[in-house]
Write an enzyme that holds these catalytic residues in place. Sequence first.
Site, PDB file in Angstrom:
ATOM      1  N   SER A  62      92.310  -5.806 -81.802  1.00  0.00           N
ATOM      2  CA  SER A  62      92.127  -6.593 -80.223  1.00  0.00           C
ATOM      3  C   SER A  62      93.736  -6.905 -79.666  1.00  0.00           C
ATOM      4  O   SER A  62      93.636  -7.292 -78.536  1.00  0.00           O
ATOM      5  CB  SER A  62      91.136  -7.570 -80.511  1.00  0.00           C
ATOM      6  N   LYS A  99      93.841 -14.328 -80.519  1.00  0.00           N
ATOM      7  CA  LYS A  99      93.920 -14.114 -79.230  1.00  0.00           C
ATOM      8  C   LYS A  99      94.789 -14.882 -78.303  1.00  0.00           C
ATOM      9  O   LYS A  99      95.462 -15.899 -78.844  1.00  0.00           O
ATOM     10  CB  LYS A  99      92.409 -14.498 -78.526  1.00  0.00           C
TER      11      LYS A  99
END
Length: 141
Positions: A62, A99
Amino acid sequence: RELGAILPPHLTEVVNVPLYSHTVPAGQPAPADDDIEDLIDLNDYLMPHRESSFLVRVKGESMIDAGIRDGDLLVVDRSRQPADGKIVVAALDGELTVKRLSTRHGRVQLLPANPAFAPINIEEDRELMIWGVVSNVIHRV
């Protein structure tokens, strides 16, 4: 330094690596020299706040567009303030993720760096704990 009391001596050794004074062009080749400019302690270079840093291995893709690949090691610094735009290791409802933190427009989000993944909106009913800010990425080429 506090960890030195509980870790075996071979895990707290200083590793000095030579830093050559010549730069390596990423364009046209240039003449080489073998002058050593300095010795670099990789611990100090990668973890300037060693007492508040830890390593964690990445699983997944990701964050690929941020240069973070599956299997990379992240150097995470707990002494750095999580701020908008910083890449963080976070526990969201008890599950870890890496993230980019977004705190814009009055809302908190965890943003992936891969268009195949959706942003994570942090609603009031979710538990978010920032473990630390990513300061370096270590990967093999």
